[in-house]
Motif scaffolding. Structure first.
Motif, PDB file in Angstrom:
ATOM      1  N   GLY A   8       4.952 -13.968  -4.702  1.00  0.00           N
ATOM      2  CA  GLY A   8       4.609 -13.248  -3.472  1.00  0.00           C
ATOM      3  C   GLY A   8       3.274 -13.732  -2.941  1.00  0.00           C
ATOM      4  O   GLY A   8       2.451 -12.945  -2.449  1.00  0.00           O
ATOM      5  N   SER A  10       2.716 -15.830  -0.434  1.00  0.00           N
ATOM      6  CA  SER A  10       2.690 -16.310   0.951  1.00  0.00           C
ATOM      7  C   SER A  10       1.868 -15.411   1.875  1.00  0.00           C
ATOM      8  O   SER A  10       1.418 -15.840   2.922  1.00  0.00           O
ATOM      9  N   ILE A  13      -1.337  -9.205  -0.554  1.00  0.00           N
ATOM     10  CA  ILE A  13      -2.155  -9.153  -1.779  1.00  0.00           C
ATOM     11  C   ILE A  13      -2.012 -10.449  -2.588  1.00  0.00           C
ATOM     12  O   ILE A  13      -2.986 -10.956  -3.144  1.00  0.00           O
ATOM     13  N   ARG A  33       9.320 -16.973  -0.681  1.00  0.00           N
ATOM     14  CA  ARG A  33      10.437 -17.598   0.044  1.00  0.00           C
ATOM     15  C   ARG A  33       9.947 -18.472   1.192  1.00  0.00           C
ATOM     16  O   ARG A  33      10.557 -19.472   1.520  1.00  0.00           O
ATOM     17  N   SER A  34       8.825 -18.092   1.836  1.00  0.00           N
ATOM     18  CA  SER A  34       8.394 -18.769   3.073  1.00  0.00           C
ATOM     19  C   SER A  34       7.683 -20.083   2.787  1.00  0.00           C
ATOM     20  O   SER A  34       6.455 -20.105   2.560  1.00  0.00           O
ATOM     21  N   ASP A  58      13.745 -17.720  -3.714  1.00  0.00           N
ATOM     22  CA  ASP A  58      14.078 -16.307  -3.532  1.00  0.00           C
ATOM     23  C   ASP A  58      14.250 -15.678  -4.909  1.00  0.00           C
ATOM     24  O   ASP A  58      15.112 -16.103  -5.690  1.00  0.00           O
ATOM     25  N   LEU A  59      13.414 -14.691  -5.206  1.00  0.00           N
ATOM     26  CA  LEU A  59      13.457 -14.086  -6.545  1.00  0.00           C
ATOM     27  C   LEU A  59      14.718 -13.240  -6.760  1.00  0.00           C
ATOM     28  O   LEU A  59      14.945 -12.752  -7.853  1.00  0.00           O
ATOM     29  N   ASN A  85       3.446 -10.438  -8.690  1.00  0.00           N
ATOM     30  CA  ASN A  85       2.979  -9.652  -7.547  1.00  0.00           C
ATOM     31  C   ASN A  85       4.054  -9.330  -6.510  1.00  0.00           C
ATOM     32  O   ASN A  85       3.972  -8.299  -5.836  1.00  0.00           O
ATOM     33  N   VAL A 136       0.954  -3.367  -9.609  1.00  0.00           N
ATOM     34  CA  VAL A 136       1.702  -2.110  -9.687  1.00  0.00           C
ATOM     35  C   VAL A 136       1.335  -1.326  -8.427  1.00  0.00           C
ATOM     36  O   VAL A 136       1.379  -1.870  -7.325  1.00  0.00           O
ATOM     37  N   TYR A 150      10.800   3.360  -4.916  1.00  0.00           N
ATOM     38  CA  TYR A 150       9.604   2.509  -5.026  1.00  0.00           C
ATOM     39  C   TYR A 150       8.650   3.044  -6.099  1.00  0.00           C
ATOM     40  O   TYR A 150       8.222   2.314  -6.997  1.00  0.00           O
ATOM     41  N   LYS A 154       7.401   1.438  -9.816  1.00  0.00           N
ATOM     42  CA  LYS A 154       6.003   1.166 -10.160  1.00  0.00           C
ATOM     43  C   LYS A 154       5.605   1.928 -11.438  1.00  0.00           C
ATOM     44  O   LYS A 154       4.798   1.437 -12.225  1.00  0.00           O
ATOM     45  N   THR A 183      -2.953  -0.638   1.206  1.00  0.00           N
ATOM     46  CA  THR A 183      -3.673  -1.902   1.428  1.00  0.00           C
ATOM     47  C   THR A 183      -3.053  -2.575   2.647  1.00  0.00           C
ATOM     48  O   THR A 183      -1.821  -2.693   2.715  1.00  0.00           O
ATOM     49  N   SER A 185      -1.292  -4.977   4.796  1.00  0.00           N
ATOM     50  CA  SER A 185      -0.443  -6.155   4.549  1.00  0.00           C
ATOM     51  C   SER A 185       0.852  -5.959   5.335  1.00  0.00           C
ATOM     52  O   SER A 185       1.032  -4.939   6.005  1.00  0.00           O
ATOM     53  N   PHE A 188       3.922  -2.658   4.883  1.00  0.00           N
ATOM     54  CA  PHE A 188       4.252  -1.446   5.638  1.00  0.00           C
ATOM     55  C   PHE A 188       5.197  -1.730   6.808  1.00  0.00           C
ATOM     56  O   PHE A 188       5.972  -0.861   7.190  1.00  0.00           O
TER      57      PHE A 188
HETATM   58  N1  LIG Z   1       0.290  -2.987   0.596  1.00  0.00           N
HETATM   59  C1  LIG Z   1       0.118  -1.901  -0.149  1.00  0.00           C
HETATM   60  O1  LIG Z   1      -0.356  -0.837   0.341  1.00  0.00           O
HETATM   61  C2  LIG Z   1       0.432  -1.916  -1.606  1.00  0.00           C
HETATM   62  C3  LIG Z   1      -0.042  -0.864  -2.410  1.00  0.00           C
HETATM   63  C4  LIG Z   1       0.227  -0.864  -3.749  1.00  0.00           C
HETATM   64  C5  LIG Z   1       0.956  -1.888  -4.312  1.00  0.00           C
HETATM   65  N2  LIG Z   1       1.421  -2.895  -3.535  1.00  0.00           N
HETATM   66  C6  LIG Z   1       2.200  -3.972  -4.187  1.00  0.00           C
HETATM   67  O2  LIG Z   1       1.571  -5.210  -3.946  1.00  0.00           O
HETATM   68  C7  LIG Z   1       2.528  -6.258  -4.039  1.00  0.00           C
HETATM   69  C8  LIG Z   1       2.375  -7.167  -2.829  1.00  0.00           C
HETATM   70  O3  LIG Z   1       2.645  -6.415  -1.656  1.00  0.00           O
HETATM   71  P1  LIG Z   1       1.948  -6.709  -0.267  1.00  0.00           P
HETATM   72  O4  LIG Z   1       1.365  -5.447   0.201  1.00  0.00           O
HETATM   73  O5  LIG Z   1       1.103  -7.907  -0.349  1.00  0.00           O
HETATM   74  O6  LIG Z   1       3.254  -6.969   0.622  1.00  0.00           O
HETATM   75  P2  LIG Z   1       3.664  -8.174   1.588  1.00  0.00           P
HETATM   76  O7  LIG Z   1       2.544  -8.563   2.459  1.00  0.00           O
HETATM   77  O8  LIG Z   1       4.962  -7.715   2.192  1.00  0.00           O
HETATM   78  O9  LIG Z   1       3.940  -9.389   0.582  1.00  0.00           O
HETATM   79  C9  LIG Z   1       5.067  -9.418  -0.262  1.00  0.00           C
HETATM   80  C10 LIG Z   1       5.154 -10.785  -0.893  1.00  0.00           C
HETATM   81  O10 LIG Z   1       6.336 -10.825  -1.706  1.00  0.00           O
HETATM   82  C11 LIG Z   1       7.124 -11.943  -1.328  1.00  0.00           C
HETATM   83  N3  LIG Z   1       8.541 -11.643  -1.496  1.00  0.00           N
HETATM   84  C12 LIG Z   1       9.230 -10.599  -0.978  1.00  0.00           C
HETATM   85  N4  LIG Z   1      10.519 -10.687  -1.304  1.00  0.00           N
HETATM   86  C13 LIG Z   1      10.665 -11.818  -2.038  1.00  0.00           C
HETATM   87  C14 LIG Z   1      11.748 -12.464  -2.659  1.00  0.00           C
HETATM   88  N5  LIG Z   1      12.998 -11.967  -2.574  1.00  0.00           N
HETATM   89  N6  LIG Z   1      11.548 -13.621  -3.314  1.00  0.00           N
HETATM   90  C15 LIG Z   1      10.294 -14.151  -3.386  1.00  0.00           C
HETATM   91  N7  LIG Z   1       9.218 -13.575  -2.846  1.00  0.00           N
HETATM   92  C16 LIG Z   1       9.395 -12.430  -2.167  1.00  0.00           C
HETATM   93  C17 LIG Z   1       6.775 -12.183   0.154  1.00  0.00           C
HETATM   94  O11 LIG Z   1       6.952 -13.534   0.500  1.00  0.00           O
HETATM   95  P3  LIG Z   1       8.174 -14.115   1.360  1.00  0.00           P
HETATM   96  O12 LIG Z   1       8.528 -13.116   2.402  1.00  0.00           O
HETATM   97  O13 LIG Z   1       7.610 -15.397   1.871  1.00  0.00           O
HETATM   98  O14 LIG Z   1       9.248 -14.332   0.334  1.00  0.00           O
HETATM   99  C18 LIG Z   1       5.288 -11.883   0.150  1.00  0.00           C
HETATM  100  O15 LIG Z   1       4.560 -13.008  -0.269  1.00  0.00           O
HETATM  101  C19 LIG Z   1       3.883  -5.572  -4.135  1.00  0.00           C
HETATM  102  O16 LIG Z   1       4.287  -5.560  -5.483  1.00  0.00           O
HETATM  103  C20 LIG Z   1       3.610  -4.152  -3.653  1.00  0.00           C
HETATM  104  O17 LIG Z   1       4.498  -3.213  -4.203  1.00  0.00           O
HETATM  105  C21 LIG Z   1       1.182  -2.955  -2.184  1.00  0.00           C
END
Ligand SMILES: NC(=O)c1ccc[n+]([C@@H]2O[C@H](COP(=O)([O-])OP(=O)(O)OC[C@H]3O[C@@H](n4cnc5c(N)ncnc54)[C@H](OP(=O)(O)O)[C@@H]3O)[C@@H](O)[C@H]2O)c1
Length: 256
Positions: A8, A10, A13, A33-34, A58-59, A85, A136, A150, A154, A183, A185, A188
């Motif tokens: 994750g 791309s 976080i 994936r991207s 793609d995971l 992540n 997490v 979700y 976690k 956070t 990103s 949401f």
């Molecule tokens: N944002 C928050 O408030 C928050 C809070 C607590 C925990 N988290 C956790 O932090 C982690 C990262 O989230 P984020 O907020 O950074 O979200 P994000 O900006 O949506 O990033 C998600 C990442 O996961 C990758 N991903 C999604 N589906 C995938 C797949 N099928 N195969 C491979 N890669 C995949 C996406 O890349 P591609 O689309 O390029 O594949 C992207 O790089 C997650 O585990 C989330 O649960 C987030």
């Protein structure tokens, strides 16, 4: 040469962890994936004098974990740190969300992370110190109505991280659970939660800050890292308060 594998990577976080790790001189193996976003980030990071490999994958693919470590083998590098992540969420009442979405969330947030952690342990140099950072969430500390699946994934990952840490502590493997709260990103957008962010804007953090806290915690071999005072207090309150009280409160935070 040693590399840090970040899933994750791309955006969000994961991307911030990559930038922070590069600034600490760590070589990177970026996965998502991207392809275009990974290549763009790789070009930015190689200016920091670190080596960066990318793999667009793609995971959800069944053999993704094997393919990731096959790539490392074919390119003759060792993965000594895993940042597990990649993850996703969905907002809404359980019965109003498509079942397929619930199952996807469970797969990405748990099965894929477990497969990658397992394959990492089997395919990395056990004579060296190794590191696992699982992203997490503070959602792990209590069930969250409207994000029931979700938050359950976690909780699973927090429990797994803690047990794994204990199992591996004599084998020189550091295991850390990074538990961010809200956070900024794309998470949401994907989870259709724009109004929830608006309501809780004062508690939101940046991905850069979260990544810094996460990597500092790994290097200090902390079991859990919760970025931000409000998140720390919230997690502690959830631990100390009976679930009958804390679950409706969590539901209210996410109600719009
Ligand atoms: N944002 C928050 O408030 C928050 C809070 C607590 C925990 N988290 C956790 O932090 C982690 C990262 O989230 P984020 O907020 O950074 O979200 P994000 O900006 O949506 O990033 C998600 C990442 O996961 C990758 N991903 C999604 N589906 C995938 C797949 N099928 N195969 C491979 N890669 C995949 C996406 O890349 P591609 O689309 O390029 O594949 C992207 O790089 C997650 O585990 C989330 O649960 C987030």
């Amino acid at each position: 040469m040693n590399y840090t594998l970040i899933t994750g990577a791309s955006k969000g976080i994961g991307k911030a962890i990559a930038i922070e790790a590069a600034s600490r001189g760590m070589n990177l193996f970026l996965v998502a994936r991207s392809k275009d976003l990974l290549e763009k980030l790789s070009a930015e990071l190689t200016t920091k004098n670190v080596s960066v490999k990318t793999l667009a994958i793609d995971l959800f693919e069944k053999d993704a974990a094997d393919r990731i470590f096959q790539f490392a083998k074919e390119n003759s590098f060792n993965v000594n740190m895993l940042a597990n992540n990649a993850g996703m969420g969905y907002y809404g009442n359980f019965e109003d969300c498509p079942l397929s979405k619930h199952l996807e969330i469970m797969h990405l947030n748990m099965d894929a992370c477990i497969s990658i952690a397992y394959t990492f342990l089997k395919n990395s140099d056990s004579k060296q110190r190794r590191y696992i950072l699982n992203t997490v969430s503070t959602g792990a500390y209590q069930p969250v109505p409207t994000m029931a699946i979700y938050s359950a994934t976690k909780s699973f990952m927090l429990s797994f991280s803690r047990a794994l840490r204990e199992e591996l502590k004599k084998k020189n493997v550091y295991v850390t659970a990074l538990c961010p709260g809200g956070t900024y990103s794309d998470f949401f957008d994907a989870a259709q939660m724009a109004k929830v962010i608006e309501k809780n804007a004062q508690f939101m953090m940046t991905a850069d800050k979260v990544a810094k806290v996460g990597l500092q915690a790994v290097m200090k071999n902390k079991s859990v890292a919760i970025p931000g005072l409000a998140n720390k207090v919230g997690a502690l309150a959830s631990k100390l308060t009976p679930h009958d009280i804390v679950v409706p409160m969590a539901g209210n935070i996410f109600k719009v």
